[in-house]
Design an enzyme around this catalytic site. Sequence first.
Site, PDB file in Angstrom:
ATOM      1  N   HIS A   1      47.079  40.232  35.068  1.00 57.35           N
ATOM      2  CA  HIS A   1      46.182  40.351  33.926  1.00 57.35           C
ATOM      3  C   HIS A   1      46.730  39.520  32.781  1.00 57.35           C
ATOM      4  O   HIS A   1      47.766  39.840  32.191  1.00 57.35           O
ATOM      5  CB  HIS A   1      46.058  41.815  33.489  1.00 57.35           C
ATOM      6  CG  HIS A   1      45.398  42.687  34.512  1.00 57.35           C
ATOM      7  ND1 HIS A   1      45.464  44.060  34.468  1.00 57.35           N
ATOM      8  CD2 HIS A   1      44.640  42.389  35.603  1.00 57.35           C
ATOM      9  CE1 HIS A   1      44.781  44.557  35.482  1.00 57.35           C
ATOM     10  NE2 HIS A   1      44.277  43.561  36.188  1.00 57.35           N
TER      11      HIS A   1
ATOM     12  N   SER B   1      50.077  43.896  36.027  1.00 54.60           N
ATOM     13  CA  SER B   1      49.551  43.855  34.667  1.00 54.60           C
ATOM     14  C   SER B   1      50.713  43.958  33.689  1.00 54.60           C
ATOM     15  O   SER B   1      51.589  43.106  33.687  1.00 54.60           O
ATOM     16  CB  SER B   1      48.523  44.977  34.459  1.00 54.60           C
ATOM     17  OG  SER B   1      47.914  44.864  33.186  1.00 54.60           O
ATOM     18  N   THR B   2      50.781  45.008  32.887  1.00 55.75           N
ATOM     19  CA  THR B   2      51.834  45.143  31.880  1.00 55.75           C
ATOM     20  C   THR B   2      53.219  45.090  32.526  1.00 55.75           C
ATOM     21  O   THR B   2      53.524  45.877  33.411  1.00 55.75           O
ATOM     22  CB  THR B   2      51.679  46.469  31.116  1.00 55.75           C
ATOM     23  OG1 THR B   2      50.352  46.575  30.622  1.00 55.75           O
ATOM     24  CG2 THR B   2      52.674  46.547  29.970  1.00 55.75           C
TER      25      THR B   2
ATOM     26  N   ASP C   1      43.584  49.166  38.409  1.00 53.80           N
ATOM     27  CA  ASP C   1      43.106  47.969  39.082  1.00 53.80           C
ATOM     28  C   ASP C   1      43.998  47.699  40.289  1.00 53.80           C
ATOM     29  O   ASP C   1      45.223  47.705  40.186  1.00 53.80           O
ATOM     30  CB  ASP C   1      43.128  46.772  38.129  1.00 53.80           C
ATOM     31  CG  ASP C   1      42.502  45.529  38.734  1.00 53.80           C
ATOM     32  OD1 ASP C   1      41.595  45.682  39.579  1.00 53.80           O
ATOM     33  OD2 ASP C   1      42.912  44.416  38.359  1.00 53.80           O
TER      34      ASP C   1
ATOM     35  N   MET D   1      49.200  48.981  33.548  1.00 58.90           N
ATOM     36  CA  MET D   1      48.357  50.088  33.126  1.00 58.90           C
ATOM     37  C   MET D   1      47.097  50.150  33.978  1.00 58.90           C
ATOM     38  O   MET D   1      46.648  49.151  34.524  1.00 58.90           O
ATOM     39  CB  MET D   1      47.955  49.929  31.657  1.00 58.90           C
ATOM     40  CG  MET D   1      49.070  50.191  30.668  1.00 58.90           C
ATOM     41  SD  MET D   1      48.493  49.990  28.963  1.00 58.90           S
ATOM     42  CE  MET D   1      47.232  51.278  28.886  1.00 58.90           C
TER      43      MET D   1
END
Length: 370
Positions: A215, A188-189, A313, A310
């Site tokens: 993401h 993600s991030t 998930d 973050m």
Amino acid sequence: MRYKVLVVDDSTFFRKRVAGFLNQDPGLTVVGEAKNGKEAIAMAAELKPDVITMDIEMPVMDGISAVRQIMAANPTPILMFSSLTHEGAQATLDALDAGALDFLPKKFEDIARERAEAISLLQQRVRALARRRLYSRPVSSLSRLREADRPALRDKPIPPRAPVTGGESVRLSRASGKRYAALAIGASTGGPVALQTILTKLPANFPYPIFLVQHMPGTFTSAFAARMNNLCQIKVKEAENGEPVQPGCAYLAPGGKQMLVEGTSRACRIRIIEDPAHQAITYKPSVDLSFASLSRIYGGDVLGVILTGMGADGRDGCHSLKQRGATIWAQDEKSCVVYGMPQAVTVAGLSSASMDLVDMAANILLEMSV
């Protein structure tokens, strides 16, 4: 402690709007506002903010040029604001390559169902990047890290943390001897640059399919896949519904949808769907859903890797894989932009090893006997 934020945008309305949202958070304070990239460079040096929010298109100097100069002179975590267009996706990826760590759509209604949710998400992302500054100085682009660059990731001590399952960061000296049929990576991030760091080191003859869940909005995944395909020796593409899975190809889950697999491990096909019936899924795409699907097709013959991001998930999906005998690795805290997803997997006891990003590709090649 209140983290200091510099807001950069040529629109007075948008600057005030973002500053107001951030100042509502008791842990954040906006210390300055700049209306172009040139002002941002000067204010970054003077105010030394913990985080900078940056627009891309501005007069005098654009956001990408400003990011590049700030990261060279006063490295600071930077959150980009982007339009959800093909051109906006390309520009945002350029900004990430220049050193920005994260991005959000400039229209808040594009990231949340309601105003309060959008404000909360913005605050969370800024706080996460601000905490990153406590751990290590961001580098201009992790995609260009060499072995000699690694001390830059460790120039500040890591605060004490309670021990977690997974142990210290490792670099493999030998393979486990386990058989594999697929590689799966969730992020993600900070993920786009982390994925680039890994995928560009894989050889053209990589013998397994690779499943990527990052993401990202729908308009971004096609642009990101095309960029990776141009940079990598392996083939990288946005996954399409019904296409057969081939070795040596990396399939990126399309933004806004879910990527599953069906068939058998020898004759596997991609299945792209909206959210499963009767399930409220936070992330689109979801690492949990994709990894769980892989566990049903490939069983334990999967190497699953959770990178920076973050939230949590991937934890449930890794649990599904682990139950079937798969190997799970997590990126270590030192090299993460945000140590959320890897920490969730590690604390749950699912990861057998924590690894520095710069070692990840070499470890994958060794473990999978490539």
